[in-house]
Enzyme design. Structure first.
Site: not given
Lengths: 508, 383
Positions: A196-197, A259
Site C-alpha cells: 500500500d504505497h 488508504h
C-alpha cells in the site's frame, strides 16, 4: 538446501552504514509492463545510486513477450530516462546495474523451467544464495496462474522466497480470501508483502513517530480530549486513463478500503510494544476490528457517495465522469465517499471519525485533523473570545508535509481579544531533503524482509468486512448518487452528514 | 597595530553593539521578513533544529564556512554563530564586534535562519565564551565546528567545548594528524561522553566502509572476514608526493581492526615513498599484513582513498575483495575474486562530497559515534 543461519557481519555496526538487504534475486513478473517501467525499475536504479543494493543482486524480468536480455535492458533504460526521480541518468551505474538484469519469457511451462535454471545459476554464480523476491507487477487476474506455475516448477521450494503484490487485493471479502488461498499454494503469510504505497510515505511513518516517540500527545489522544477526527484524501485529478478499472472499482474500493482505513488505523491504534512487523500490524488489526460495522440499512445515514460532473480545476474546464473514456453514460460509480465512522473501544467510544475522499476535488491534499474539545469553561467575555476556536492538531500528509497546532493567542491590543493562530512545523523546512520515493522505501524493506509497512491479510479482510455492506447497499440501489461539480468539495449531502452532528468539514 | 580589516556588511549584516542590540536587530529583521512574506502570501516559519558555532582564525575560512552553512540552511535551519579571531594581535585593544543577518537560503522563504558574526580583535580569547553563551538558542543541541587544528591546550578551546554536544574537526587540515588525532582521542575520553567527536575524514570514508561491509553480507563470502591475511589501502598524494595525509587510510584500518578485534603488534613503520607497512594480530593469533601506500591520482584531494584490496585465505582458498576508485574519481569498481576467478564486479557511485555535504551528514547525527571512537582508539594504539 537451506543454508545455515548466516553469520553476523561485525562490520555492519554504527549509525552511518545503511542497512542493505541480503544478496537477492528479484524477479519482476510483468517486467515489460507499466508498473515496472514507472515505479519498480526507477526505484531500483535510485537505490543503486545510493549504494543501498547488496553486493550480490540480480534482476530477472519475466513476461509473455519474447525478448533478448539486451532488448529488455534497452527498453528499461528508455523508461528510466522518462521516469527516474533523479536526472540525468548516471550511465556508469546503470550499465553496471544492467549487467545483472536478465529476461525470461514465461509464456509457457518451458519458460518457467528456464527461470528456475536462471535463478539456480544466480544463486551460485552471483551469490544470491537462494534468496529471491517475486514481484507480481501484473493485473491481479494473473496472480493465480503465476503462483500455480511457480509451484509446479518448484521455484519456491527449499529457498527463501517471498512475493510482493499490489492492490487491489480482491474486490470484496470472498475474492480477497480466494486470492489469499491461491497465494498460499506457494507462500506463507510471512512471505507475502502487500504494497500500500501510502504506507511508504515519510509522513505516514511520521504519524507513528509523532504519536509514540513523544510523551505529550498520547495522554490527550482519546475521547476525553478529542472531539472528533477528520481524515481527508482529496485528489484534483480525475480518473485519467483508468476508466475501465474505475467502473469496476469506484472510490470506495479504490481508496476507502485501503488508504483511508490504513490512515484511520495508524491514527487510532494503541501503542505497539515495538516498531516491528508483528507488533505494529497486530495493533492496526485490533483497531480495525473495533471499527463499528455499518449495516446495509444504516448506509444511508452514515455514508454519502457522489460522482463528479463537469466543472473547473485550477481554472481549466474538465469533463464529467460519465464523459470520461471507458465510462458508461449512466454510470453509477462513486468518485466521492464520505463516511461517519465510530471506533468501539475504550479509547474512542463516542468519538466520530469523519472520512472523506474523492476525485476532482479542488486540490490534491491528504490530511488528518485531530479536533480537540473546547476549553471546558469560558473565562473570557463573549466578545473577547469571538475569534476563538477549539485546538486542532493537523497532520498533513501531502503536499507540504508537516504538522500544525492551532491555539488561541491574545491579539496585541489593550484589553483582551483572542484569535486562533497556527503553529506550523513544515517537515520540508526542518529537514529539507528529498524524501525517498515510497517505492524505494517499500522495495528496500521487501528485499530486507521487513514487513512492518506492508498490509497483512487479516487487515485486508477486516477492511473488506467494513466496506462490503456499503458496496452491497449501493448495488441494491440504496442511497442517492448526487453529482457534484468538479472542483468543489463534494456533494452538499456530505456537508449535511457532518452538519447533523453540529460540526463542519475543515477546509484543508 | 593589527590590520583592522573592515567587516563587509553585505556579507555579515548590520553591526550591533552588544547581545541585546543584536537580539533587537534580529527581531526587527524577522518582522520585516514576515511583512514581506505576508505580502507574497508565504508564511515564515522560524524553524530551528540546532545551534552551530563555527570557529576560524581567518576571515577567508569564516566566509567559506558561512557559504557552507547557507547551502545547508534549508536542510538544517539553525542559528549559526561564526567566531573569527585575530591572528595578528600586536597590542591591539581587545574588542568583540557583532553582526547579524537573516539570509534567505536559496530563495526558500519559508525557512528563516540566523547568522551571527563575532569578530574578535586583539587578544580577546578569554572573552569569547561569554559572548557565545547568551546567543545560543535554548534547548537545542550545540555543534562546534573548528575549522583548523584545535588548540588543545588553550583555555578558550576548553570553554567553548564545554558548551558543545558535538565537536566537528577535519583532520585533513591538521599539520600532524597522527599526533593531533591521538590527543583529540584523549580529550574525547576525558569528556566522558559529554560530547561526541567527529572528523570529516571519517565521514569521507563512509562509502568505503559501506562497500566493504556489503561484501561480507554475502553468506558465501562472510567466512573470509575472519581470515584476512593482508590488506592494502591506497591514498592520494599530489604529483610531487610531498603532501602525505594518510589519516583516511589509517582511520579505515583502525575501523577494520576495531570491528574485527585485531591488535597492534608494533608501531607504524614507514616504507617506500611515504607509505606504511606494519602487521596486526587477529584474535586467532594469525598476522595481518597492512600496507598503506600513497598514489598520485588526478582529480583527488590529498589523503582521499584511491583503492583498497583485502586478501583472505580460508581452507586453502584465496579470496580478494577489491574496491578501486575509477578514473573519473566519482565512481568505484568493486570486485570479488575467489580462487583466482573474478565474480561480482560492479560499478557504484562514490560521489565527491564537498564540505557542505560532509557537514550536512554530521549535523544529522546528534550523538557520539562509538564506532568512530573505537576506530580512533585502534589507530592511536599504532602510533
Amino acid at each position: 538446501v537451506t543454508a545455515a543461519p548466516p553469520l553476523a557481519n561485525p562490520l555492519r555496526a554504527g549509525p552511518r552504514i545503511a542497512r542493505t538487504p541480503q544478496p537477492c534475486a528479484l524477479v519482476i513478473f510483468g517486467g515489460t509492463g507499466d508498473l515496472a517501467a514507472r515505479k519498480i525499475v526507477p526505484a531500483l536504479y535510485n537505490l543503486a545510486l545510493q549504494r543501498l543494493l547488496p553486493a550480490a543482486f540480480a534482476v530477472v524480468g519475466a513476461a509473455r513477450a519474447t525478448l533478448t536480455d539486451e532488448e529488455f535492458r534497452e527498453s528499461l533504460h528508455a523508461d528510466l530516462v522518462k521516469y527516474s526521480r533523479t536526472k540525468p541518468i548516471n550511465e556508469d551505474v546503470w550499465r553496471s546495474f544492467a549487467e545483472n538484469v536478465q529476461y525470461v519469457s514465461t509464456k509457457d511451462g518451458e519458460g518457467y523451467e528456464t527461470l528456475r535454471h536462471t535463478l539456480a545459476n544466480l544463486d551460485v554464480l552471483a551469490g544470491t544464495n537462494g534468496n529471491r523476491l517475486f514481484y507480481l507487477a501484473t493485473p491481479p487476474s494473473a496472480y493465480g496462474p503465476i503462483v500455480d506455475m511457480l509451484k509446479e516448477h518448484h521455484l519456491t521450494e527449499n529457498v527463501n522466497a517471498r512475493v510482493v503484490i499490489e492492490k487491489p487485493f480482491g474486490h470484496d471479502l470472498s475474492s480477497a480470501v480466494e486470492l489469499y488461498e491461491k497465494l498460499q499454494g506457494a507462500f506463507t503469510e510471512d512471505e507475502i508483502f502487500r504494497i500500500d504505497h501510502y504506507l511508504g510515505k515519510e509522513t505516514v511513518q511520521n504519524i507513528l513517530v509523532l504519536r509514540f516517540a513523544n510523551g505529550i500527545f498520547e495522554p490527550i489522544w482519546n475521547r476525553q480530549y478529542v472531539d472528533h477526527v477528520q481524515i481527508t484524501v482529496a485528489e484534483s485529478l480525475g480518473i485519467e486513463e483508468r476508466g475501465a478499472y474505475y467502473e469496476q472499482a469506484g472510490t470506495l474500493r479504490d481508496i476507502v478500503q485501503n488508504h483511508l482505513l490504513q490512515l484511520l488505523a495508524l491514527v487510532a491504534m494503541e501503542p505497539p510494544v515495538a516498531f516491528d512487523s508483528k507488533a505494529v500490524r497486530d495493533e492496526k488489526l485490533k483497531v480495525l476490528r473495533a471499527v463499528r460495522p455499518i449495516a446495509e440499512e444504516d448506509v444511508e445515514t452514515h455514508v454519502v457517495r457522489g460522482q463528479y460532473g463537469s466543472g473547473f480545476i485550477e481554472g481549466v474546464p474538465v469533463r464529467a465522469y460519465r464523459d470520461e473514456d471507458g465510462v458508461a453514460k449512466d454510470s453509477k460509480t462513486d468518485t466521492f465517499v464520505a463516511v461517519r465512522a465510530f471506533i468501539d473501544n475504550w479509547r474512542w467510544e463516542g468519538t466520530p471519525f469523519y472520512l472523506r475522499t474523492g476525485k476532482r476535488l479542488p486540490k490534491r491534499t491528504t490530511e488528518i485533523a485531530i479536533q480537540f474539545r473546547a476549553a471546558p469553561h469560558q473565562v473570557f467575555s463573549q466578545d473577547a473570545a469571538e475569534g476563538m476556536e477549539p485546538n486542532a492538531l493537523v497532520l498533513r500528509i501531502q503536499p507540504d508535509e508537516g504538522i500544525s497546532l492551532k491555539f488561541g493567542a491574545k491579539v496585541p491590543v489593550q484589553g483582551i481579544r483572542i484569535r486562533s493562530v497556527n503553529m506550523d512545523f513544515v517537515y520540508g523546512a526542518s529537514f529539507m531533503v528529498d524524501a525517498p520515493d515510497a517505492y524505494e522505501t517499500l522495495i528496500l524493506d521487501a528485499l530486507r524482509g521487513d514487513a512492518t509497512l506492508f498490509t497483512r491479510q487479516d487487515e485486508v479482510e477486516q477492511q473488506w468486512r467494513f466496506v462490503d455492506p456499503i458496496a452491497k447497499a449501493w448495488a441494491l440501489g440504496q442511497g442517492d448518487l448526487p453529482i457534484y461539480p468538479a472542483g468543489t468539495w463534494g456533494p452538499t449531502e456530505a456537508d449535511l452528514l457532518i452538519a447533523r452532528d453540529g460540526r463542519a468539514w475543515r477546509k484543508p | 597595530m593589527s590590520v583592522m580589516t573592515e567587516i563587509d556588511e553585505r556579507v555579515w549584516g548590520t553591526r550591533a553593539d552588544g547581545v541585546s542590540a543584536l537580539e533587537r536587530e534580529l527581531a526587527r529583521l524577522r518582522r520585516s521578513l514576515g511583512a514581506h512574506a505576508k505580502e507574497h502570501g508565504v508564511p515564515v516559519a522560524r524553524a530551528s533544529v540546532l545551534n552551530l558555532v563555527v570557529f576560524a582564525t581567518r576571515e577567508i575560512h569564516a566566509r567559506r564556512a558561512a557559504a557552507t552553512i547557507d547551502e545547508l540552511a534549508t536542510r538544517h535551519p539553525s542559528r549559526a554563530i561564526v567566531v573569527v579571531t585575530d591572528r595578528e594581535r600586536d597590542g591591539a585593544p581587545p574588542e568583540l564586534e557583532m553582526h547579524c543577518h537573516l539570509p534567505i537560503p536559496g530563495g526558500a522563504q519559508q525557512v528563516s535562519y540566523e547568522q551571527i558574526l563575532i569578530r574578535a580583535r586583539g587578544d580577546a580569547d578569554q572573552r569569547l565564551v561569554s559572548a557565545v553563551i547568551p546567543l545560543l538558542l535554548p534547548d537545542l543541541p550545540v555543534f562546534l565546528w573548528w575549522t583548523e587544528t584545535p588548540p588543545l591546550d588553550a583555555p578558550y578551546f576548553d570553554e567553548l567545548l564545554a558548551l558543545a554536544d558535538r565537536l566537528i574537526v577535519d583532520s585533513a587540515d591538521f599539520a600532524r594528524p597522527d599526533r593531533t588525532l591521538a590527543r583529540l582521542h584523549a580529550v574525547a575520553r576525558a569528556g566522558h561522553g559529554r560530547y561526541g567527536l567527529t572528523d570529516f575524514n571519517w565521514t569521507r570514508i563512509t562509502p568505503w566502509r559501506e562497500l566493504t561491509s556489503q561484501f561480507f553480507d554475502v553468506p558465501a563470502w562472510r567466512p573470509f572476514l575472519d581470515n584476512i591475511a593482508g590488506i592494502r589501502v591506497g591514498f592520494a598524494v599530489d604529483a610531487d608526493g610531498r603532501e602525505i595525509h594518510p589519516s583516511q587510510a589509517l582511520l579505515f584500518i583502525g575501523w577494520l581492526a576495531s570491528r574485527l578485534g585485531w591488535i597492534a603488534t608494533g608501531r607504524l613503520a614507514p616504507s617506500e615513498a611515504g607509505g606504511l607497512l606494519f602487521a596486526m594480530r587477529r584474535p586467532d593469533g594469525q598476522d595481518v599484513l597492512v600496507r598503506v601506500r600513497p598514489r598520485f591520482m588526478r582529480g583527488l584531494e590529498e589523503g582521499d582513498l584511491s583503492g583498497l584490496r583485502i586478501q583472505a585465505e580460508r581452507l586453502g582458498q584465496h579470496a580478494e575483495f577489491v574496491v578501486k576508485r575509477a578514473e573519473d574519481s566519482s565512481h568505484a569498481t568493486t570486485l570479488v575474486a575467489i580462487g583466482g576467478r573474478g565474480i561480482a564486479e560492479r560499478n557504484v557511485p562514490l560521489g565527491k562530497p564537498g564540505v557542505s555535504d560532509l557537514l550536512g551528514e554530521e549535523l544529522t547525527i546528534a550523538r557520539s559515534d562509538a564506532i568512530y571512537e573505537e576506530a580512533l582508539a585502534a589507530l592511536v594504539a599504532l602510533t
